[in-house]
Design a protein around this motif. Structure first.
Motif, PDB file in Angstrom:
ATOM      1  N   UNK A 163       0.819  -1.209   0.000  1.00  0.00           N
ATOM      2  CA  UNK A 163       0.000   0.000   0.000  1.00  0.00           C
ATOM      3  C   UNK A 163       0.850   1.254   0.000  1.00  0.00           C
ATOM      4  N   UNK A 164       2.083   1.155   0.503  1.00  0.00           N
ATOM      5  CA  UNK A 164       2.946   2.330   0.623  1.00  0.00           C
ATOM      6  C   UNK A 164       4.011   2.403  -0.454  1.00  0.00           C
ATOM      7  N   UNK A 165       3.964   1.522  -1.462  1.00  0.00           N
ATOM      8  CA  UNK A 165       5.037   1.453  -2.457  1.00  0.00           C
ATOM      9  C   UNK A 165       4.530   1.834  -3.832  1.00  0.00           C
ATOM     10  N   UNK A 166       5.313   2.655  -4.510  1.00  0.00           N
ATOM     11  CA  UNK A 166       5.155   2.902  -5.941  1.00  0.00           C
ATOM     12  C   UNK A 166       6.462   2.551  -6.616  1.00  0.00           C
ATOM     13  N   UNK A 167       6.387   2.242  -7.889  1.00  0.00           N
ATOM     14  CA  UNK A 167       7.575   1.922  -8.678  1.00  0.00           C
ATOM     15  C   UNK A 167       7.560   2.751  -9.948  1.00  0.00           C
ATOM     16  N   UNK A 168       8.748   3.055 -10.448  1.00  0.00           N
ATOM     17  CA  UNK A 168       8.874   3.925 -11.618  1.00  0.00           C
ATOM     18  C   UNK A 168       9.951   3.376 -12.535  1.00  0.00           C
ATOM     19  N   UNK A 169       9.761   3.605 -13.834  1.00  0.00           N
ATOM     20  CA  UNK A 169      10.766   3.140 -14.786  1.00  0.00           C
ATOM     21  C   UNK A 169      10.556   3.833 -16.124  1.00  0.00           C
ATOM     22  N   UNK A 170      11.630   3.824 -16.931  1.00  0.00           N
ATOM     23  CA  UNK A 170      11.566   4.322 -18.304  1.00  0.00           C
ATOM     24  C   UNK A 170      11.402   3.139 -19.248  1.00  0.00           C
ATOM     25  N   UNK A 171      10.520   3.302 -20.264  1.00  0.00           N
ATOM     26  CA  UNK A 171      10.346   2.309 -21.324  1.00  0.00           C
ATOM     27  C   UNK A 171      10.662   2.986 -22.640  1.00  0.00           C
ATOM     28  N   UNK A 172      11.508   2.351 -23.425  1.00  0.00           N
ATOM     29  CA  UNK A 172      11.915   2.933 -24.707  1.00  0.00           C
ATOM     30  C   UNK A 172      11.105   2.332 -25.842  1.00  0.00           C
TER      31      UNK A 172
ATOM     32  N   UNK B  43      11.737   7.305 -28.444  1.00  0.00           N
ATOM     33  CA  UNK B  43      10.886   7.956 -27.461  1.00  0.00           C
ATOM     34  C   UNK B  43      11.033   7.247 -26.118  1.00  0.00           C
ATOM     35  N   UNK B  44      10.934   8.033 -25.052  1.00  0.00           N
ATOM     36  CA  UNK B  44      11.057   7.506 -23.693  1.00  0.00           C
ATOM     37  C   UNK B  44       9.730   7.725 -22.958  1.00  0.00           C
ATOM     38  N   UNK B  45       9.204   6.645 -22.395  1.00  0.00           N
ATOM     39  CA  UNK B  45       7.944   6.688 -21.646  1.00  0.00           C
ATOM     40  C   UNK B  45       8.271   6.541 -20.164  1.00  0.00           C
ATOM     41  N   UNK B  46       7.872   7.497 -19.360  1.00  0.00           N
ATOM     42  CA  UNK B  46       8.062   7.419 -17.914  1.00  0.00           C
ATOM     43  C   UNK B  46       6.724   7.039 -17.284  1.00  0.00           C
ATOM     44  N   UNK B  47       6.712   5.919 -16.579  1.00  0.00           N
ATOM     45  CA  UNK B  47       5.469   5.402 -15.990  1.00  0.00           C
ATOM     46  C   UNK B  47       5.714   5.028 -14.539  1.00  0.00           C
TER      47      UNK B  47
END
Length: 366
Positions: free
Chosen positions: A178-187, A196-200
């Protein structure tokens, strides 16, 4: 042998019936004749011992075992009375041996469902020892001895009294979802060959995905502004107060200012290990889903077109696509109530195509 014994018993029974009409003098004469024949038989055998088949031994043991020892000695037999009694003891011993072989020795085995529950409790609660598991079973109304729980765990190679105080990375992710988010770039690459770079970002507990932005040049200033937009979105959704960790890799695209912005909102940055994508497995799995369901099936013309298709996919993913981790629900849509039998018989399901048929959504007709 059983057939022979049955034949012998039946033949002797008919022989006994033959004695019924005979008088006492005739019986005495026949007994004397039989004894004399035994004497003749012994003279013919000489020093050899007579041989009795197993069925003969069973019959004589059952017939003569009820007589006292003195009565056995008065009867002229080819064997001694002690031999007849030994045959009877062997017969009783074999019968008890067959009866005990049919019974399983020791305590009965624990019910399979209880064994599975014990192993499940140990697997889902690594810090629980056999005493703690036994207490949980008692609360569930299951009467099992502590020694039984100990034996089940030891048989499966699990320490019954563990000192498992360390927390594994998967356990941490599940307990703090419940307290965690994750982030990454997808090319991805457009038809013109431009990268193009997608940040999600994805929330672990709800699995809600947020497309933070797309750009051909992910500068530090662009990333910092994208993180600010993400924080504002979390605040509008009422999730900013619950998120405490953000998992990301060590990509150089992330500026140091980003961590400061997150820290000011009470969110700590957790960096994954070098070349350890499993530490960000939820995000990596979503990136694979994005490629399989959208990027590998869509011709992207330019950055504006990429933003449009990502917006449609984000809405479909959050509001319609079922998730196994959510028991079939979508991040922003709960599982509907089960249909009644009369409703199932009159099903009318309509399909709605998204992105020219790349995505299909099925709904009940209005």
């Amino acid at each position: 042998m059983l057939v022979r014994f049955a034949y012998l018993a039946v033949s002797q029974a008919f022989a006994a019936m033959r004695l019924l009409p005979m008088g006492g003098r005739e019986k005495d004469v026949e007994i004397l004749a039989l004894r004399h024949q035994l004497t003749v038989l012994r003279r013919q055998l000489g020093g050899e011992r007579p041989r009795f088949r197993p069925e003969d031994r069973v019959f004589l043991a059952a017939l003569l075992s009820g007589l006292p020892r003195q009565a056995l000695r008065r009867i002229r037999l080819l064997v001694s009375p002690d031999t007849v009694l030994r045959w009877h003891r062997d017969l009783i011993k074999r019968r008890h041996a067959r009866a005990s072989a049919r019974r399983r020795p020791g305590r009965p085995r624990t019910v399979v469902s209880i064994r599975r529950l014990v192993l499940r409790l140990a697997r889902e609660n690594p810090s629980w020892g056999y005493r703690r598991i036994h207490g949980e079973l008692a609360l569930l109304g299951l009467r099992v001895a502590p020694s039984t729980v100990w034996e089940i765990l030891r048989t499966e190679g699990i320490d019954p009294a563990p000192e498992r105080s360390s927390v594994t990375w998967p356990d941490f992710l599940r307990s703090q979802a419940e307290a965690i988010m994750a982030m990454d770039f997808i090319e991805t690459v457009t038809l013109t060959g431009k990268r193009q770079y997608i940040l999600a970002a994805i929330h672990h507990a709800s699995r809600r995905i947020r497309i933070v932005g797309t750009t051909a040049h992910p500068t530090h200033a662009w990333v910092a502004q994208a993180v600010r937009n993400l924080l504002m979105d979390l605040e509008d959704a009422g999730q900013l107060a619950t998120v405490r960790f953000l998992i990301r890799d060590r990509d150089a695209k992330y500026p140091a200012l980003m961590d400061q912005i997150l820290q000011s909102s009470g969110i700590a940055t957790v960096l994954t290990g070098v070349q350890v994508p499993r530490m960000n497995a939820v995000m990596e799995r979503w990136a694979r889903t994005l490629r399989a369901e959208l990027l590998d099936r869509t011709l992207v013309w330019n950055e504006a077109h990429l933003r449009r298709v990502l917006l449609v996919y984000e809405r479909d993913y959050n509001q319609h696509r079922p998730h196994r981790s959510l028991a079939g629900a979508a991040p922003l849509r709960a599982i509907p109530a089960r249909l009644e039998p009369h409703q199932v018989e009159r099903l009318d399901i309509r399909r709605r195509d998204r992105l020219g048929g790349v995505l299909h959504e099925y709904r009940h007709a209005a």
